[in-house]
Design an enzyme around this catalytic site. Sequence first.
Site, PDB file in Angstrom:
ATOM      1  N   ASN A 111      -0.112   1.634   5.729  1.00 26.88           N
ATOM      2  CA  ASN A 111       0.755   0.792   4.902  1.00 26.88           C
ATOM      3  C   ASN A 111       1.518  -0.143   5.830  1.00 26.88           C
ATOM      4  OD1 ASN A 111       3.875   1.382   3.109  1.00 26.88           O
ATOM      5  ND2 ASN A 111       2.516  -0.364   3.013  1.00 26.88           N
ATOM      6  N   GLY A 112       1.394  -1.427   5.584  1.00 30.92           N
ATOM      7  CA  GLY A 112       2.086  -2.407   6.426  1.00 30.92           C
ATOM      8  C   GLY A 112       1.147  -3.540   6.750  1.00 30.92           C
ATOM      9  N   GLY A 127      -0.065  -0.037  -4.999  1.00 25.77           N
ATOM     10  CA  GLY A 127      -1.351  -0.703  -4.795  1.00 25.77           C
ATOM     11  C   GLY A 127      -2.342  -0.283  -5.856  1.00 25.77           C
ATOM     12  N   CYS A 140       0.828  -1.195   0.000  1.00 25.92           N
ATOM     13  CA  CYS A 140       0.000   0.000   0.000  1.00 25.92           C
ATOM     14  C   CYS A 140       0.863   1.245   0.000  1.00 25.92           C
ATOM     15  CB  CYS A 140      -0.869   0.035   1.255  1.00 25.92           C
ATOM     16  SG  CYS A 140      -1.980  -1.353   1.381  1.00 25.92           S
ATOM     17  N   TYR A 197      12.749  -4.167  -5.041  1.00 31.55           N
ATOM     18  CA  TYR A 197      11.649  -4.229  -6.002  1.00 31.55           C
ATOM     19  C   TYR A 197      10.563  -3.160  -5.847  1.00 31.55           C
ATOM     20  CZ  TYR A 197       7.444  -5.821  -8.368  1.00 31.55           C
ATOM     21  OH  TYR A 197       6.327  -5.876  -9.149  1.00 31.55           O
TER      22      TYR A 197
HETATM   23  P1  AMP Z   1       7.954 -15.621 -10.420  1.00 29.31           P
HETATM   24  O1  AMP Z   1       7.483 -15.993 -11.758  1.00 29.31           O
HETATM   25  O2  AMP Z   1       6.967 -16.012  -9.359  1.00 29.31           O
HETATM   26  O3  AMP Z   1       9.351 -16.121 -10.110  1.00 29.31           O
HETATM   27  O4  AMP Z   1       8.009 -14.042 -10.341  1.00 29.31           O
HETATM   28  C1  AMP Z   1       9.178 -13.317 -10.515  1.00 29.31           C
HETATM   29  C2  AMP Z   1       8.846 -11.978 -11.069  1.00 29.31           C
HETATM   30  O5  AMP Z   1       7.953 -11.318 -10.197  1.00 29.31           O
HETATM   31  C3  AMP Z   1      10.065 -11.069 -11.211  1.00 29.31           C
HETATM   32  O6  AMP Z   1      10.054 -10.549 -12.529  1.00 29.31           O
HETATM   33  C4  AMP Z   1       9.862  -9.969 -10.221  1.00 29.31           C
HETATM   34  O7  AMP Z   1      10.204  -8.704 -10.744  1.00 29.31           O
HETATM   35  C5  AMP Z   1       8.385 -10.001  -9.954  1.00 29.31           C
HETATM   36  N1  AMP Z   1       8.072  -9.675  -8.568  1.00 29.31           N
HETATM   37  C6  AMP Z   1       8.812  -9.843  -7.476  1.00 29.31           C
HETATM   38  N2  AMP Z   1       8.170  -9.394  -6.403  1.00 29.31           N
HETATM   39  C7  AMP Z   1       6.977  -8.949  -6.816  1.00 29.31           C
HETATM   40  C8  AMP Z   1       5.860  -8.371  -6.180  1.00 29.31           C
HETATM   41  N3  AMP Z   1       5.828  -8.165  -4.879  1.00 29.31           N
HETATM   42  N4  AMP Z   1       4.817  -8.011  -6.958  1.00 29.31           N
HETATM   43  C9  AMP Z   1       4.803  -8.236  -8.271  1.00 29.31           C
HETATM   44  N5  AMP Z   1       5.836  -8.774  -8.933  1.00 29.31           N
HETATM   45  C10 AMP Z   1       6.908  -9.137  -8.218  1.00 29.31           C
END
Ligand code: AMP
Length: 458
Positions: free
Chosen positions: A113-114, A39, A13, A253
Amino acid sequence: MKLHLNDSFREECGVFGIWNHPEASRMTYLGLYALQHRGQESCGIVTLHEGMHLHHKSLGLVADSFSEQNLDRLKGSAAIGHVRYATTGDNLLTNAQPLTTNLKEGPLALAHNGNIVNSKVLRESLQQDGSIFQGTNDTEAIVHLLARDKAKKFEERLINSLSKIVGAFSLTVLTAKKLIAVRDPMGFRPLSLAKLGESFVVASETCAFDLIGAKFIRDIEPGEVLIIDEQGMRSLFMPKSDRKAQCIFEHVYFSRPDSVVFGKGVYASRKMLGKILAQEAKVNADIVIPVPDSGVAAALGYAEESGIPFDMGIIRNHYIGRTFIEPRQSIRSFGVKIKLNPMSSLLNNKRVIVIDDSLVRGTTSKKIISLIRQAGATEVHLRIAAPPTIGPCYYGVDTPKKEELIASNQSIEKIRDYIGADSLAYLSTNGLFKAVAATEESFCAACFTDRYPTPTKT
Ligand code: AMP
């Protein structure tokens, strides 16, 4: 058939607050616009007008949720706002924030947020005592604790209530007379303060200040309760924690690269993650490409450090919605292709290093690697600018369960084999801390270390 494009874990958030501005609702709208990446499920603004609160909350994106008329109706010179991804509670309008209610001294609005680790226990004991909850999100517990506390002054009741909470909370609170900004004693989530002419502004990330031309003053300190009212600004403090737990994943990220988070520019951190990754995990190749957009800064750092040329080998479509109607005849890797398209003009006959910020379930990487091979790459080496993700987050990041985190139960070699890469390497934990200039006493890196700064079961 509708395909859900976001099956990995998602953002948390973002909060915003402004005091003493003739266009408070519009400034908040813009602030939320800048925080949209934190979000996308619901958003809301509450303003303070002649001692009363006005609000507008909606499911969906900020740009689609507010009209000129809404913003004109939200009169007042103080406001708070929220963008939400449901880390707990369902995606219902009743759970959209800011939460609004009435206490004995008047209206109260709260944006959080949290994530509260002990929310279940708190909710059960409050319900036992007669509290009636409206929604299913964890934030409502704060309001009930506040309503029940016996201390005379509001600030005292706020501190007493928040002291019962285990977990992460960066809050903006609006009463009939004050704007209050709070960061939990461990400082899990970011929250910063700025000045815009005669107005004060608080926001989850500094990119919100840049958009409205506000000048960054400082971060809200862990445990600080900053009160802004007609008398000016003053701070109270919650009982001190013996450690901080600022979320390292904000740098890896979450946060926008143009934000300064926990005193450090996110873009610079990400580039450094890539540089250290290049030192730790070299490989001979012809080209370094990022998974856009999350891997761009780290890939630039990797290329700079390794001397291997950088190129945008994968192009991202920025105009996709949350779901998509699939063609009747299935197309291979459709879900990822709609977002990302590797270019054979750059990749054909090349040994390719692909950089991404993190690997969660491995499903995206598997598909991307197969597309890069289809584009003609002779070798594909995946480099992850973070350590293996092995622990779920209890502090506001919606992560899959531990069993679904591929690195929590598979060796790196098994993961490499599953995703179909010629080689796979992650950044070391030391490299991560070094890149972000972090220490384990001041940051939470539990998703990478499995060492949690608070009890996770209460
Ligand atoms: P996966 O296919 O589950 O290994 O997802 C990895 C991808 O998800 C990477 O490209 C990351 O940039 C992205 N990613 C990592 N953390 C998040 C997050 N919290 N929300 C959305 N995408 C994420």
